[in-house]
Scaffold this active site. Structure first.
Site, short mmCIF file in Angstrom:
data_model
loop_
_atom_site.label_atom_id
_atom_site.label_comp_id
_atom_site.label_asym_id
_atom_site.label_seq_id
_atom_site.Cartn_x
_atom_site.Cartn_y
_atom_site.Cartn_z
N GLN A 337 -36.47 -20.37 -42.37
CA GLN A 337 -37.43 -20.65 -41.49
C GLN A 337 -37.11 -22.13 -40.59
O GLN A 337 -37.53 -22.11 -39.37
CB GLN A 337 -38.81 -20.97 -42.13
N GLU A 364 -30.05 -11.09 -65.89
CA GLU A 364 -30.57 -11.84 -67.01
C GLU A 364 -32.00 -11.90 -67.44
O GLU A 364 -32.41 -12.69 -67.98
CB GLU A 364 -29.76 -12.93 -67.14
C1 LIG Z 1 -25.76 -8.32 -59.21
C2 LIG Z 1 -26.30 -8.04 -60.60
C3 LIG Z 1 -25.34 -8.25 -61.71
C4 LIG Z 1 -25.66 -7.75 -62.82
N1 LIG Z 1 -24.85 -8.05 -63.93
C5 LIG Z 1 -25.08 -7.71 -65.17
C6 LIG Z 1 -23.94 -7.84 -66.34
O1 LIG Z 1 -23.06 -8.39 -66.00
N2 LIG Z 1 -24.19 -7.20 -67.43
C7 LIG Z 1 -25.74 -6.54 -67.76
O2 LIG Z 1 -25.58 -5.95 -68.64
N3 LIG Z 1 -26.37 -6.38 -66.65
C8 LIG Z 1 -26.16 -6.91 -65.38
N4 LIG Z 1 -27.13 -6.72 -64.33
C9 LIG Z 1 -28.60 -5.90 -64.71
C10 LIG Z 1 -29.87 -6.85 -64.74
O3 LIG Z 1 -29.69 -7.42 -65.90
C11 LIG Z 1 -30.81 -6.10 -64.41
O4 LIG Z 1 -30.85 -5.47 -63.12
C12 LIG Z 1 -32.28 -6.57 -65.02
O5 LIG Z 1 -32.26 -6.88 -66.37
C13 LIG Z 1 -33.25 -5.54 -64.63
O6 LIG Z 1 -33.20 -4.13 -65.25
P1 LIG Z 1 -33.48 -3.09 -64.09
O7 LIG Z 1 -32.66 -3.28 -62.79
O8 LIG Z 1 -33.27 -1.76 -64.76
O9 LIG Z 1 -34.91 -3.01 -63.78
P2 LIG Z 1 -36.25 -2.39 -64.51
O10 LIG Z 1 -36.10 -2.87 -65.94
O11 LIG Z 1 -36.51 -0.99 -64.22
O12 LIG Z 1 -37.59 -3.13 -63.72
C14 LIG Z 1 -37.91 -2.78 -62.56
C15 LIG Z 1 -39.33 -3.69 -62.23
O13 LIG Z 1 -40.32 -3.62 -63.49
C16 LIG Z 1 -40.50 -4.71 -63.93
N5 LIG Z 1 -40.77 -4.49 -65.40
C17 LIG Z 1 -40.04 -3.66 -66.24
N6 LIG Z 1 -40.40 -3.99 -67.54
C18 LIG Z 1 -41.76 -4.72 -67.41
C19 LIG Z 1 -42.70 -5.00 -68.45
N7 LIG Z 1 -42.59 -4.78 -69.66
N8 LIG Z 1 -43.62 -5.79 -68.03
C20 LIG Z 1 -43.47 -6.02 -66.49
N9 LIG Z 1 -42.62 -5.71 -65.55
C21 LIG Z 1 -41.77 -4.85 -65.95
C22 LIG Z 1 -39.35 -5.51 -63.67
O14 LIG Z 1 -39.55 -6.89 -64.01
C23 LIG Z 1 -38.85 -5.03 -62.47
O15 LIG Z 1 -39.69 -5.97 -61.43
C24 LIG Z 1 -26.98 -7.18 -63.17
C25 LIG Z 1 -27.88 -6.91 -61.94
C26 LIG Z 1 -27.26 -7.26 -60.75
C27 LIG Z 1 -28.25 -6.82 -59.69
#
Ligand SMILES: Cc1cc2nc3c(=O)[nH]c(=O)nc-3n(C[C@H](O)[C@H](O)[C@H](O)COP(=O)(O)OP(=O)(O)OC[C@H]3O[C@@H](n4cnc5c(N)ncnc54)[C@H](O)[C@@H]3O)c2cc1C
Length: 381
Positions: A337, A364
């Site tokens: 901004q 994480e």
């Molecule tokens: C660039 C990048 C690097 C990564 N590196 C690693 C890695 O090295 N190793 C590894 O293991 N993982 C890794 N990840 C994975 C990352 O840890 C996950 O993306 C993250 O934990 C969220 O999981 P998900 O994407 O399946 O989202 P989801 O769990 O499907 O969540 C979707 C939405 O629902 C919400 N939600 C889910 N459950 C609840 C609840 N009980 N109450 C309220 N809200 C909820 C979440 O907050 C989010 O807003 C990486 C991700 C990215 C994008």
């Protein structure tokens, strides 16, 4: 209570800052656009101790404290958050898991090369259908004689396609959920292990993020890390510390965005004077600086508690990660901004901070999951 860094920690900050300015800053946009992690950076990172930051010296690491770890990640993120993310995942997830739970043979054979920067480490917990609910994972490891046979896939794994060593969590027990998971270490090149889709990301583009696939991937029984069925518990303890690293990354990113915004506000003139003289802009800078300082203190407090060997710092880690990542999102937005139209184009660093920062509220453990964990601690159920 002394909140100042020690002389040694200040020297460390200075050294990592100089390194980031000279070896990283000139290439930030090239790496971002190429979407490749610069592997030739590894020996340079290793020379500063940044490939084995908290690995004990006995295993070739720098043996630094949790607080010093934060300083390192902060300084890298101030210049390039995606390099900081790679260094954090390598150190705070893969190497930390081997360092804390591995046996001496695993440390000697696998942790040592990671700390020496001969390869990058990857850590696989997340799956396509098991993100926040990681205990719902389906990747399995079945015992066959002296081996375990892994099948399944992991999603969004940092260094999934370029990591030389992978720590992976897999279901070994009939009981589903947290008590059914064990951890294994698998070297790249193991038959049956391959990289799947490499993600084309919004931000953190120099950090490799890929799917990892196991197809009848047979590993020796000695590949198990720690005790059978304790893999989920191990992973949660690794995340307790790892989240402090993401908090430090967010603080460093916010600091970089703040400095860019301040610099621009002093240079840019409108209505005959620098825009920094307008109260609206000055207050944005004041709010950014205040929030960054608060986030840094929360992050350092969580790290300091770890250094005092406090058994679990889950709540402090979550608080630091939640607050730091959310203020970093606001700082990156204000940075755009303050740059006006120039914040929207790639000639200035604002747009990259804005793209990179969103990972901090997701990786994480999302902000929602941090609130869930903090709330559980507060309410007691
Ligand atoms: C660039 C990048 C690097 C990564 N590196 C690693 C890695 O090295 N190793 C590894 O293991 N993982 C890794 N990840 C994975 C990352 O840890 C996950 O993306 C993250 O934990 C969220 O999981 P998900 O994407 O399946 O989202 P989801 O769990 O499907 O969540 C979707 C939405 O629902 C919400 N939600 C889910 N459950 C609840 C609840 N009980 N109450 C309220 N809200 C909820 C979440 O907050 C989010 O807003 C990486 C991700 C990215 C994008």
């Amino acid at each position: 209570m002394d909140l100042r860094l020690t002389d040694e920690q200040q020297l460390l900050r200075h050294a990592v800052r100089e390194f980031a300015e000279s070896e990283i800053r000139p290439h930030v946009m090239t790496w971002d656009e190429a979407q490749t992690f610069p592997m030739d950076l590894l020996p340079k990172l290793a020379a500063l101790g940044l490939m084995g930051i908290q690995v004990p010296e006995a295993w070739g690491g720098a043996g630094m404290s949790a607080l010093a770890y934060c300083v390192c990640i902060e300084e890298l993120a101030r210049v390039d958050p995606s390099i900081a993310l790679s260094v954090a995942a390598h150190n705070g997830l893969c190497s930390a898991h081997l360092s804390v739970f591995g046996n001496d043979v695993q440390k000697d054979e696998l942790l040592r090369p990671l700390a020496a920067g001969q390869q990058l480490g990857a850590w696989g917990l997340t799956e396509a259908n098991a993100g926040s609910d990681a205990a719902a994972m389906r990747t399995s490891a079945v015992r066959e004689g002296d081996t375990w046979v892994l099948n399944g896939s992991k999603q969004f794994i940092t260094h999934g396609s370029i990591g030389g060593t992978l720590v992976v969590m897999a279901v070994t027990e009939k009981t589903p959920g947290p008590k059914g998971v064990s951890a294994f270490v698998v070297p790249r090149g193991q038959p049956g292990l391959s990289a799947g889709k490499k993600e084309n990301k919004l931000g953190m583009r120099a950090s490799d993020t890929s799917e990892v696939i196991f197809q009848n991937c047979r590993v020796p029984a000695a590949a198990m890390i720690g005790k059978q069925a304790e893999g989920y518990l191990q992973a949660m303890q690794i995340l307790d510390a790892g989240r402090i690293g993401i908090a430090a990354l967010a603080v460093g990113l916010a600091q970089g965005a703040y400095e860019a915004a301040r610099r621009y506000a002093l240079e840019r003139r409108q209505f005959g004077r620098p825009i920094a003289e307008f109260q609206a802009i000055r207050w944005k800078l004041a709010d950014m600086a205040t929030r960054i300082e608060a986030a840094r203190l929360l992050t350092y407090r969580a790290a300091w508690l770890r250094d005092q060997k406090v058994e679990r710092t889950s709540t402090e880690s979550s608080i630091a990660k939640l607050y730091s990542s959310e203020i970093a999102v606001r700082a990156a937005e204000e940075c755009v901004q303050i740059h006006g139209g120039y914040g929207f184009v790639k000639d200035y660093p604002a747009e990259k901070f804005f793209r990179d920062v969103k990972l901090c509220t997701i990786g994480e453990g999302t902000s929602e999951i941090q609130r869930l964990l903090i709330g559980r601690q507060l309410v007691g159920r």
